[in-house]
Design a protein around this motif. Sequence first.
Motif, PDB file in Angstrom:
ATOM      1  N   PRO A 134       3.327  -5.206  10.736  1.00  0.00           N
ATOM      2  CA  PRO A 134       3.339  -4.999   9.293  1.00  0.00           C
ATOM      3  C   PRO A 134       4.120  -6.099   8.571  1.00  0.00           C
ATOM      4  O   PRO A 134       4.999  -6.734   9.145  1.00  0.00           O
ATOM      5  CB  PRO A 134       4.043  -3.644   9.130  1.00  0.00           C
ATOM      6  CG  PRO A 134       4.908  -3.528  10.342  1.00  0.00           C
ATOM      7  CD  PRO A 134       4.177  -4.233  11.443  1.00  0.00           C
ATOM      8  N   ASN A 189       0.826  -1.214   0.000  1.00  0.00           N
ATOM      9  CA  ASN A 189       0.000   0.000   0.000  1.00  0.00           C
ATOM     10  C   ASN A 189       0.863   1.269   0.000  1.00  0.00           C
ATOM     11  O   ASN A 189       2.095   1.200  -0.084  1.00  0.00           O
ATOM     12  CB  ASN A 189      -0.981  -0.020   1.181  1.00  0.00           C
ATOM     13  CG  ASN A 189      -0.283   0.012   2.527  1.00  0.00           C
ATOM     14  OD1 ASN A 189       0.851   0.483   2.662  1.00  0.00           O
ATOM     15  ND2 ASN A 189      -0.953  -0.481   3.548  1.00  0.00           N
ATOM     16  N   GLY A 190       0.233   2.415   0.132  1.00  0.00           N
ATOM     17  CA  GLY A 190       0.924   3.704   0.121  1.00  0.00           C
ATOM     18  C   GLY A 190       1.822   3.950   1.311  1.00  0.00           C
ATOM     19  O   GLY A 190       2.623   4.890   1.306  1.00  0.00           O
ATOM     20  N   HIS A 191       1.735   3.131   2.329  1.00  0.00           N
ATOM     21  CA  HIS A 191       2.618   3.245   3.498  1.00  0.00           C
ATOM     22  C   HIS A 191       3.835   2.337   3.377  1.00  0.00           C
ATOM     23  O   HIS A 191       4.657   2.281   4.289  1.00  0.00           O
ATOM     24  CB  HIS A 191       1.859   2.887   4.781  1.00  0.00           C
ATOM     25  CG  HIS A 191       0.718   3.800   5.066  1.00  0.00           C
ATOM     26  ND1 HIS A 191       0.876   5.144   5.356  1.00  0.00           N
ATOM     27  CD2 HIS A 191      -0.609   3.579   5.086  1.00  0.00           C
ATOM     28  CE1 HIS A 191      -0.299   5.691   5.547  1.00  0.00           C
ATOM     29  NE2 HIS A 191      -1.230   4.764   5.383  1.00  0.00           N
ATOM     30  N   GLY A 192       3.908   1.576   2.284  1.00  0.00           N
ATOM     31  CA  GLY A 192       5.044   0.682   2.087  1.00  0.00           C
ATOM     32  C   GLY A 192       4.900  -0.654   2.794  1.00  0.00           C
ATOM     33  O   GLY A 192       5.867  -1.399   2.916  1.00  0.00           O
ATOM     34  N   THR A 193       3.692  -0.950   3.269  1.00  0.00           N
ATOM     35  CA  THR A 193       3.446  -2.232   3.934  1.00  0.00           C
ATOM     36  C   THR A 193       2.416  -3.025   3.137  1.00  0.00           C
ATOM     37  O   THR A 193       1.707  -2.476   2.299  1.00  0.00           O
ATOM     38  CB  THR A 193       2.930  -2.026   5.376  1.00  0.00           C
ATOM     39  OG1 THR A 193       1.707  -1.281   5.336  1.00  0.00           O
ATOM     40  CG2 THR A 193       3.961  -1.282   6.229  1.00  0.00           C
ATOM     41  N   HIS A 224      -0.839  -4.508   1.979  1.00  0.00           N
ATOM     42  CA  HIS A 224      -2.227  -4.052   2.094  1.00  0.00           C
ATOM     43  C   HIS A 224      -3.011  -5.082   2.898  1.00  0.00           C
ATOM     44  O   HIS A 224      -2.897  -6.290   2.661  1.00  0.00           O
ATOM     45  CB  HIS A 224      -2.813  -3.901   0.690  1.00  0.00           C
ATOM     46  CG  HIS A 224      -4.125  -3.214   0.651  1.00  0.00           C
ATOM     47  ND1 HIS A 224      -5.276  -3.775   1.152  1.00  0.00           N
ATOM     48  CD2 HIS A 224      -4.473  -1.998   0.168  1.00  0.00           C
ATOM     49  CE1 HIS A 224      -6.278  -2.937   0.976  1.00  0.00           C
ATOM     50  NE2 HIS A 224      -5.821  -1.853   0.379  1.00  0.00           N
ATOM     51  N   TYR A 283       6.109  -6.642   4.646  1.00  0.00           N
ATOM     52  CA  TYR A 283       6.725  -5.814   3.622  1.00  0.00           C
ATOM     53  C   TYR A 283       6.972  -6.610   2.349  1.00  0.00           C
ATOM     54  O   TYR A 283       6.975  -7.848   2.368  1.00  0.00           O
ATOM     55  CB  TYR A 283       8.064  -5.258   4.141  1.00  0.00           C
ATOM     56  CG  TYR A 283       7.904  -4.457   5.391  1.00  0.00           C
ATOM     57  CD1 TYR A 283       7.548  -3.113   5.341  1.00  0.00           C
ATOM     58  CD2 TYR A 283       8.085  -5.041   6.643  1.00  0.00           C
ATOM     59  CE1 TYR A 283       7.391  -2.366   6.498  1.00  0.00           C
ATOM     60  CE2 TYR A 283       7.927  -4.303   7.810  1.00  0.00           C
ATOM     61  CZ  TYR A 283       7.579  -2.971   7.726  1.00  0.00           C
ATOM     62  OH  TYR A 283       7.412  -2.243   8.871  1.00  0.00           O
TER      63      TYR A 283
END
Length: 145
Positions: A90, A49-53, A55, A92
């Motif tokens: 999270p 996702n946009g947080h780099g984790t 989704h 990655y």
Amino acid sequence: MTEATQSATGPAARMFAADRASRLLGIEVLEQGDGTAVLRMTVTAAMVNGHGTAHGGYLFLFADTAFACACNSHGPVTVASGADITFVAPAYQGDVLVATARELTRFGRSGLYDVSVARGDTVIAEFRGRSRSIRSTDPRSRDDQ
């Protein structure tokens, strides 16, 4: 016939073979037994996702697939009547995740299953699924209600 042989040709294996969505994501069945399943998935760039984790939707889908394999191990066709997930840590891109599903109980046409999703020794998510056995997956059938 051994349990491993049965699981390779049983109802859950047939269901997974027809599950194009899960297979296209690279999900693999590592182990299968009565009321249990262990699956593996690698987090790809498309799953971040946009947080780099990873989704949460992909993590849910992964856990849900393990749940489906476990609850369909007995036959007949079994579907989710509900599920929830708790994200614990999270994940990655590049992480190899393992989902371990186990049956807690079955009662009548219903069941309760837990799935742990982990990266090595780190738990990523905990999922609880509720199942319901049905007579058919044909959407034209009204006898499944």
